[in-house]
Motif scaffolding. Structure first.
Motif, PDB file in Angstrom:
ATOM      1  N   SER A   1       0.820  -1.212   0.000  1.00  0.00           N
ATOM      2  CA  SER A   1       0.000   0.000   0.000  1.00  0.00           C
ATOM      3  C   SER A   1       0.853   1.260   0.000  1.00  0.00           C
ATOM      4  CB  SER A   1      -0.919   0.005   1.226  1.00  0.00           C
ATOM      5  OG  SER A   1      -1.762  -1.129   1.226  1.00  0.00           O
ATOM      6  N   PHE A   2       2.022   1.203   0.650  1.00  0.00           N
ATOM      7  CA  PHE A   2       2.925   2.353   0.698  1.00  0.00           C
ATOM      8  C   PHE A   2       3.891   2.381  -0.478  1.00  0.00           C
ATOM      9  CE2 PHE A   2       1.643   1.945   5.150  1.00  0.00           C
ATOM     10  CZ  PHE A   2       1.396   3.266   5.496  1.00  0.00           C
ATOM     11  N   ALA A   3       4.362   1.228  -0.895  1.00  0.00           N
ATOM     12  CA  ALA A   3       5.512   1.179  -1.812  1.00  0.00           C
ATOM     13  C   ALA A   3       5.144   0.946  -3.271  1.00  0.00           C
ATOM     14  CB  ALA A   3       6.481   0.080  -1.352  1.00  0.00           C
ATOM     15  N   GLN A   4       3.879   0.810  -3.615  1.00  0.00           N
ATOM     16  CA  GLN A   4       3.482   0.446  -4.974  1.00  0.00           C
ATOM     17  C   GLN A   4       4.047   1.368  -6.052  1.00  0.00           C
ATOM     18  OE1 GLN A   4       2.228  -2.239  -5.951  1.00  0.00           O
ATOM     19  NE2 GLN A   4       1.535  -1.843  -8.040  1.00  0.00           N
ATOM     20  N   PRO A   5       3.995   2.712  -5.909  1.00  0.00           N
ATOM     21  CA  PRO A   5       4.556   3.558  -6.968  1.00  0.00           C
ATOM     22  C   PRO A   5       6.035   3.282  -7.247  1.00  0.00           C
ATOM     23  CG  PRO A   5       3.164   4.862  -5.518  1.00  0.00           C
ATOM     24  CD  PRO A   5       3.333   3.519  -4.868  1.00  0.00           C
ATOM     25  N   THR A   6       6.815   3.003  -6.214  1.00  0.00           N
ATOM     26  CA  THR A   6       8.235   2.719  -6.424  1.00  0.00           C
ATOM     27  C   THR A   6       8.420   1.419  -7.200  1.00  0.00           C
ATOM     28  OG1 THR A   6       8.439   1.541  -4.297  1.00  0.00           O
ATOM     29  CG2 THR A   6       8.844   3.913  -4.291  1.00  0.00           C
ATOM     30  N   ASP A   7       7.531   0.447  -6.973  1.00  0.00           N
ATOM     31  CA  ASP A   7       7.618  -0.826  -7.687  1.00  0.00           C
ATOM     32  C   ASP A   7       7.272  -0.656  -9.157  1.00  0.00           C
ATOM     33  OD1 ASP A   7       8.267  -3.470  -7.727  1.00  0.00           O
ATOM     34  OD2 ASP A   7       6.420  -4.207  -6.817  1.00  0.00           O
ATOM     35  N   VAL A   8       6.244   0.158  -9.445  1.00  0.00           N
ATOM     36  CA  VAL A   8       5.861   0.417 -10.833  1.00  0.00           C
ATOM     37  C   VAL A   8       7.026   1.041 -11.598  1.00  0.00           C
ATOM     38  CG1 VAL A   8       4.350   1.785 -12.338  1.00  0.00           C
ATOM     39  CG2 VAL A   8       3.394   0.632 -10.329  1.00  0.00           C
ATOM     40  N   VAL A   9       7.662   2.055 -11.020  1.00  0.00           N
ATOM     41  CA  VAL A   9       8.774   2.729 -11.682  1.00  0.00           C
ATOM     42  C   VAL A   9       9.965   1.781 -11.847  1.00  0.00           C
ATOM     43  CG1 VAL A   9      10.475   4.588 -11.461  1.00  0.00           C
ATOM     44  CG2 VAL A   9       8.064   5.030 -10.955  1.00  0.00           C
ATOM     45  N   LYS A  10      10.258   1.006 -10.830  1.00  0.00           N
ATOM     46  CA  LYS A  10      11.379   0.052 -10.907  1.00  0.00           C
ATOM     47  C   LYS A  10      11.191  -0.935 -12.055  1.00  0.00           C
ATOM     48  CE  LYS A  10      11.604  -3.668  -8.275  1.00  0.00           C
ATOM     49  NZ  LYS A  10      11.989  -4.852  -9.084  1.00  0.00           N
ATOM     50  N   VAL A  11      10.003  -1.529 -12.143  1.00  0.00           N
ATOM     51  CA  VAL A  11       9.734  -2.517 -13.193  1.00  0.00           C
ATOM     52  C   VAL A  11       9.832  -1.889 -14.574  1.00  0.00           C
ATOM     53  CG1 VAL A  11       7.890  -3.908 -14.229  1.00  0.00           C
ATOM     54  CG2 VAL A  11       8.375  -4.100 -11.787  1.00  0.00           C
TER      55      VAL A  11
END
Length: 305
Positions: A128-138
């Motif tokens: 819930s907190f980290a989703q945007p960072t995961d999208v950008v990383k991928v």
């Protein structure tokens, strides 16, 4: 949990969260090329081959990337990856013991269902907190650094901004449902398996509570986690990397994969996933134990007599 004997004083929550975030960053820096290779293998097949480049196997993918895009391509998305671990691992790993104690009322040796519930809870909270960072990383890991091929993003902050402007907040939280599913599975499998393997080793006195014990427990946890989480991980990667409109939902993405590529598509990138999770677990748990113990020693030294 990790590295604590019954007689030890449990470290404060802040120590556990800081130790988990730092250890996860160390593990990411060591294993990031394997993660990038995994992403490239997972998205292969969903679109036309660019420049005639096809990836074959873990080390074949890594060598192809180095040859065609340069060694720096293996670390595409590292900044976002470290941002992700700082807010992600500190929650899912650092909070695990506290949530487990909350569910069990502080009982020693809680049952497997309570451990699974605690792992699923902290895994879902972290996403819930980290989703945007995961999208950008991928998306950074998926983009190719080739002459004549337009780059999708040129910098981490520019990627956050461009995704928000073009796709809105939903774009930054794209794939949240499969990611929550994936990370709930990963977190509960990883932490519970590590707990159970380590406890069995110590109970049967096969090893003492030191680095070899942590290595075996972490490696076993990495293998079990990869087997269970790979199908969801592939769907999550493809859905988060897809442009707007390619898939209607994560379920539609999974159905498209099944109908066009067959069930084996769900285990694309299995070997780099296993190598990455196994080595990531080893580096993370060993680092976590050492950082946490060092912080506890430092606190005792600084504490007034």
């Amino acid at each position: 949990m990790v590295g604590l004997k019954p007689s030890d004083v449990p470290p404060p929550l802040g120590v556990k969260m800081a130790s988990a975030g730092a250890a996860a960053c160390i593990a990411d820096m060591v294993t990031f090329p394997l993660d990038t290779a995994k992403v490239r293998l997972q998205i292969q097949g969903e679109k036309q081959v660019v420049g005639g480049i096809r990836y074959r196997g873990v080390f074949g993918t890594i060598s192809t990337m180095v040859r065609t895009e340069g060694p720096r391509s293996l670390y595409n998305g590292l900044v976002a990856g470290l941002q992700r671990q700082l807010c992600f691992a500190s929650i899912r790993i650092g909070l695990y013991d506290n949530v487990k104690n909350f569910y069990t009322g502080g009982k020693e040796n809680p049952g497997v269902p309570m451990r699974i519930l605690a792992g699923c809870t902290t895994g879902a909270m972290a996403v819930s907190f980290a989703q945007p960072t995961d999208v950008v990383k991928v998306r950074f890991q998926a983009q190719m650094n080739l002459n004549g091929v337009a780059r999708r993003y040129n910098g981490t902050m520019q990627a956050y901004r461009q995704i928000f402007l073009n796709e809105g907040l939903r774009g930054l939280w794209k794939g949240t449902l499969p990611n929550i599913t994936r990370n709930a599975l990963v977190n509960c499998t990883e932490l519970v398996t590590y707990d159970l393997i380590k406890e069995a080793i110590l109970r049967h006195k096969l090893l003492s509570d030191n680095l070899p014990c942590h290595f075996v427990s972490a490696f076993g946890a990495g293998f079990v986690t990869t087997v269970i989480a790979s199908p969801v991980d592939v769907v999550k990667t493809r859905y988060m990397n897809s442009p707007p409109g390619q898939y209607r939902s994560a379920i539609n993405c999974a159905w498209t994969m099944m109908t066009k590529e067959g069930p084996t598509a769900f285990y694309k990138g299995f070997m780099p996933s296993f190598l990455r999770l196994g080595s990531w677990n080893v580096v993370m748990f060993v680092s976590f134990e050492q950082i946490k113990r060092a912080m506890m020693v430092s606190r005792r030294i600084e504490a007034p007599n």
